[in-house]
Design an enzyme around this catalytic site. Structure first.
Site, PDB file in Angstrom:
ATOM      1  N   LYS A  99      41.544  50.839  38.265  1.00 16.19           N
ATOM      2  CA  LYS A  99      42.895  50.434  37.864  1.00 16.19           C
ATOM      3  C   LYS A  99      42.780  49.183  36.996  1.00 16.19           C
ATOM      4  CE  LYS A  99      45.802  47.601  39.085  1.00 16.19           C
ATOM      5  NZ  LYS A  99      46.140  47.263  37.687  1.00 16.19           N
TER       6      LYS A  99
ATOM      7  N   GLU B  19      35.538  38.779  42.653  1.00 14.76           N
ATOM      8  CA  GLU B  19      35.318  37.718  41.660  1.00 14.76           C
ATOM      9  C   GLU B  19      36.673  37.082  41.447  1.00 14.76           C
ATOM     10  OE1 GLU B  19      32.458  36.891  40.462  1.00 14.76           O
ATOM     11  OE2 GLU B  19      31.205  38.645  40.771  1.00 14.76           O
TER      12      GLU B  19
ATOM     13  N   CYS C 266      38.039  32.511  33.837  1.00 13.39           N
ATOM     14  CA  CYS C 266      37.844  31.909  35.164  1.00 13.39           C
ATOM     15  C   CYS C 266      36.739  30.857  35.149  1.00 13.39           C
ATOM     16  CB  CYS C 266      37.528  33.003  36.172  1.00 13.39           C
ATOM     17  SG  CYS C 266      36.209  34.047  35.595  1.00 13.39           S
TER      18      CYS C 266
ATOM     19  N   GLU D  66      44.169  26.049  38.852  1.00 12.60           N
ATOM     20  CA  GLU D  66      43.487  26.626  37.692  1.00 12.60           C
ATOM     21  C   GLU D  66      44.479  26.617  36.522  1.00 12.60           C
ATOM     22  OE1 GLU D  66      42.422  30.665  38.427  1.00 12.60           O
ATOM     23  OE2 GLU D  66      40.649  30.539  37.196  1.00 12.60           O
TER      24      GLU D  66
HETATM   25  P1  NAD Z   1      45.782  38.946  39.040  1.00  7.96           P
HETATM   26  O1  NAD Z   1      45.097  38.686  40.314  1.00  7.96           O
HETATM   27  O2  NAD Z   1      47.216  38.731  38.964  1.00  7.96           O
HETATM   28  O3  NAD Z   1      45.511  40.428  38.542  1.00  7.96           O
HETATM   29  C1  NAD Z   1      44.216  40.982  38.526  1.00  7.96           C
HETATM   30  C2  NAD Z   1      44.334  42.464  38.757  1.00  7.96           C
HETATM   31  O4  NAD Z   1      44.890  42.653  40.039  1.00  7.96           O
HETATM   32  C3  NAD Z   1      45.234  43.206  37.777  1.00  7.96           C
HETATM   33  O5  NAD Z   1      44.682  44.475  37.526  1.00  7.96           O
HETATM   34  C4  NAD Z   1      46.533  43.363  38.544  1.00  7.96           C
HETATM   35  O6  NAD Z   1      47.289  44.499  38.185  1.00  7.96           O
HETATM   36  C5  NAD Z   1      45.983  43.562  39.938  1.00  7.96           C
HETATM   37  N1  NAD Z   1      46.948  43.277  40.994  1.00  7.96           N
HETATM   38  C6  NAD Z   1      48.065  42.518  40.946  1.00  7.96           C
HETATM   39  N2  NAD Z   1      48.673  42.549  42.145  1.00  7.96           N
HETATM   40  C7  NAD Z   1      47.924  43.343  42.950  1.00  7.96           C
HETATM   41  C8  NAD Z   1      48.022  43.769  44.306  1.00  7.96           C
HETATM   42  N3  NAD Z   1      49.012  43.358  45.093  1.00  7.96           N
HETATM   43  N4  NAD Z   1      47.069  44.591  44.789  1.00  7.96           N
HETATM   44  C9  NAD Z   1      46.053  45.003  44.017  1.00  7.96           C
HETATM   45  N5  NAD Z   1      45.913  44.643  42.734  1.00  7.96           N
HETATM   46  C10 NAD Z   1      46.830  43.809  42.217  1.00  7.96           C
HETATM   47  O7  NAD Z   1      45.006  38.047  38.000  1.00  7.96           O
HETATM   48  P2  NAD Z   1      45.210  38.024  36.464  1.00  7.96           P
HETATM   49  O8  NAD Z   1      46.405  37.199  36.180  1.00  7.96           O
HETATM   50  O9  NAD Z   1      45.167  39.381  35.904  1.00  7.96           O
HETATM   51  O10 NAD Z   1      43.841  37.274  36.005  1.00  7.96           O
HETATM   52  C11 NAD Z   1      43.714  35.941  36.069  1.00  7.96           C
HETATM   53  C12 NAD Z   1      42.989  35.509  37.321  1.00  7.96           C
HETATM   54  O11 NAD Z   1      41.804  36.248  37.520  1.00  7.96           O
HETATM   55  C13 NAD Z   1      42.564  34.071  37.251  1.00  7.96           C
HETATM   56  O12 NAD Z   1      42.822  33.441  38.475  1.00  7.96           O
HETATM   57  C14 NAD Z   1      41.065  34.124  37.005  1.00  7.96           C
HETATM   58  O13 NAD Z   1      40.343  33.040  37.430  1.00  7.96           O
HETATM   59  C15 NAD Z   1      40.693  35.365  37.715  1.00  7.96           C
HETATM   60  N6  NAD Z   1      39.511  35.928  37.088  1.00  7.96           N
HETATM   61  C16 NAD Z   1      38.324  35.822  37.738  1.00  7.96           C
HETATM   62  C17 NAD Z   1      37.162  36.299  37.159  1.00  7.96           C
HETATM   63  C18 NAD Z   1      35.855  36.176  37.873  1.00  7.96           C
HETATM   64  O14 NAD Z   1      34.911  36.827  37.472  1.00  7.96           O
HETATM   65  N7  NAD Z   1      35.744  35.406  38.895  1.00  7.96           N
HETATM   66  C19 NAD Z   1      37.210  36.925  35.917  1.00  7.96           C
HETATM   67  C20 NAD Z   1      38.438  37.042  35.278  1.00  7.96           C
HETATM   68  C21 NAD Z   1      39.594  36.537  35.881  1.00  7.96           C
END
Ligand code: NAD
Length: 484
Positions: A182, A260, A294, A389
């Site tokens: 997804k 992650e 991130c 962040e």
């Molecule tokens: P997010 O957590 O809002 O979304 C990430 C994914 O989770 C998306 O596909 C989203 O649709 C999905 N999602 C949202 N709600 C969900 C739920 N209730 N259940 C399951 N899936 C759900 O994060 P974002 O805004 O897309 O990305 C930014 C964040 O991700 C930042 O905090 C960043 O640090 C982190 N990030 C971490 C890494 C890493 O490798 N550690 C890499 C990229 C981004």
């Protein structure tokens, strides 16, 4: 042909004959917009709950067959996927910039690392899967086998719409697993393109399934996968907040997790640092993807002896950066992904202002909401804002006197993903690196992500590692057999 037209033409060929991706009516559609212009790029059909369940059925059946294949057969198919993606490298990069907004040069770098993720995983297919040794019981033989975990659900973010997918899907498939993916609701088009190329390469459709949802549908997807006992692992990249909800949900069926999550990277510039490298490193680390990674520098700590000269040169570097549409030549800072992201960063700026942080520089406001002007703030020691962040083009700089104090400050966070040190004295930098509670430390270097390295964090930045020599093991379980 403009970059956007080039990307749209490619999208057209990808979607041609794949009408199931396209929305048939407005009611159940996901709109994908260009964050730089707000223009609608595509309207996709949202996968229904019944379809998600049917896809898990298919992945479960296909995975059993896939796991029976020889490692070299899996390797060949993954290599074909790599070759096809490589053939379309330019188009994939353009599509990435179109839906995500990052400068085309960054999109190209992301596609190149995505290709390496596939090739690296293919290369590990044939590594010895287990070992045998003399048993603890006289005359018996002990065997340790590594078996594919089974069906994996992958959930990926919008900031690296291609690299995060390939870093999960390629090693999972190489290990003999099946994947239901997804992608993030803001960037599903790169996922569709990668899946189409995978199918063209011979990866069965049933084995690598794609689910398209909006944000509400994301929660429904996780409900479905955590309640289905056949889904043995969830691999997630995203925010710590959502990661915590997944940890809670995983209790239901004790589903294996790989997470992650967020970061809060300290960027420490020591008194003896090479200032040219430190300024360029801080700029690259802070403003890559408009500050939306991130591992972006979240807190820049500069030794008092060089603080003034660093600040002057850093501000000059930020001032020189071109902001704009990622397709324009020379653009270094693109738009934020969506209005929610913009709101989060605006709230962060309000908090910084209310805590008395000093705005040293702000670029001219952008033409539309999506272009937030990059800013540089001088922060006092007690500024609490950067416990959060930032995820935007706002640089927060702190002055420090003692290395002991800066390590303590740097570690005062719930996150522990990446940290950076700039220093010429390698004894000093190594000592600091050892004292920092982070999963990854770059010394005089900000490029710390690659298929060949174990990427991941400690504390609330996640569980597990992606990439490196153990990247397939992440998707395997250990079985012990004692032969008496
Ligand atoms: P997010 O957590 O809002 O979304 C990430 C994914 O989770 C998306 O596909 C989203 O649709 C999905 N999602 C949202 N709600 C969900 C739920 N209730 N259940 C399951 N899936 C759900 O994060 P974002 O805004 O897309 O990305 C930014 C964040 O991700 C930042 O905090 C960043 O640090 C982190 N990030 C971490 C890494 C890493 O490798 N550690 C890499 C990229 C981004």
């Amino acid at each position: 042909m403009s970059g956007a037209c080039f990307a749209l033409k490619f999208l057209d060929t990808i979607l041609h004959g794949q009408s199931s991706w396209m929305a048939r009516d407005g009611a159940h559609a996901l709109s994908v917009d260009d964050p730089a212009t707000g223009a609608l790029i595509a309207s996709l059909a949202i996968t229904t709950k019944a379809q998600i369940c049917a896809k898990i059925d298919q992945v479960s059946i296909a995975q059993a067959l896939w796991a029976e294949m020889t490692a070299s057969a899996r390797q060949n198919i993954l290599r074909k996927w790599h070759d096809l993606a490589q053939k379309h490298e330019g188009e994939l990069a353009a599509l990435l910039t179109l839906e995500q907004g990052k400068p085309l040069s960054e999109a190209k770098a992301e596609i190149s690392s995505s290709l390496k993720n596939i090739l690296w995983s293919a290369g590990l297919c044939e590594r010895k899967n287990g070992y045998e040794e003399k048993s603890h019981i006289n005359g018996a033989l002990n065997e340790v086998h590594y078996e594919p975990v089974g069906v994996v659900a992958a959930i990926t973010p919008w900031n690296f719409p291609s690299a995060m997918i390939t870093r999960k899907v390629a090693p999972a498939l190489a290990a003999g697993c099946g994947v239901i993916l997804k992608p993030a609701e803001d960037t599903p088009l790169s996922a569709i393109a990668l899946a189409k190329l995978a199918y063209d390469a011979g990866i069965p459709r049933g084995l690598f399934a794609l689910v398209i949802t909006n944000r509400e549908g994301a929660a429904e997807f996780s409900d479905v996968v955590f309640s289905d006992k056949r889904v043995r692992m969830v691999s997630f990249t995203g925010s710590t907040a959502i990661g915590k909800t997944l940890i809670a949900s995983s209790a239901q069926n004790v589903t294996k997790l790989s997470l992650e999550l967020g970061g809060n990277a300290p960027f420490i510039i020591c008194a003896d640092a090479d200032l040219d490298k430190a300024v360029e490193g801080a700029f690259a680390s802070k403003f890559r993807n408009a500050g939306q990674t991130c591992i972006c520098a979240n807190r820049i700590y500069v030794h008092a002896d060089i603080y003034d000269v660093f600040m002057e040169r850093f501000v000059a570097r930020v001032r020189a950066a071109k902001i704009g549409n990622g397709f324009e030549d020379g653009v270094e800072i693109g738009p934020l992904i969506n209005e929610r992201a913009q709101q989060n960063v605006q709230n962060f700026i309000k908090k910084l202002d209310s805590e008395g942080a000093q705005k040293i520089y702000a670029a001219q406001p952008g033409l539309t909401w999506s272009f937030l002007p990059p800013m540089v703030y001088a922060c006092a020691e007690d500024c609490s804002a950067t416990q959060q962040e930032i995820f935007g083009p706002i640089a927060c700089v702190y002055k420090f006197d003692s290395y002991e104090d800066v390590v303590q400050k740097a570690n005062e966070t719930d996150y522990g993903l990446a940290a950076y040190i700039y220093a010429k004295d390698s004894k000093l930098s190594t000592g600091l690196a050892k004292a920092l509670q982070f999963g990854m430390v770059g010394i005089n270097e900000t490029r710390i992500s690659d298929a060949s390295i174990p990427f991941g964090g400690v504390k609330q930045s996640g569980i597990g590692r992606e990439g490196g020599y153990d990247s397939l093991k992440n998707f395997m379980v250990t079985k012990f057999i004692c032969k008496a």
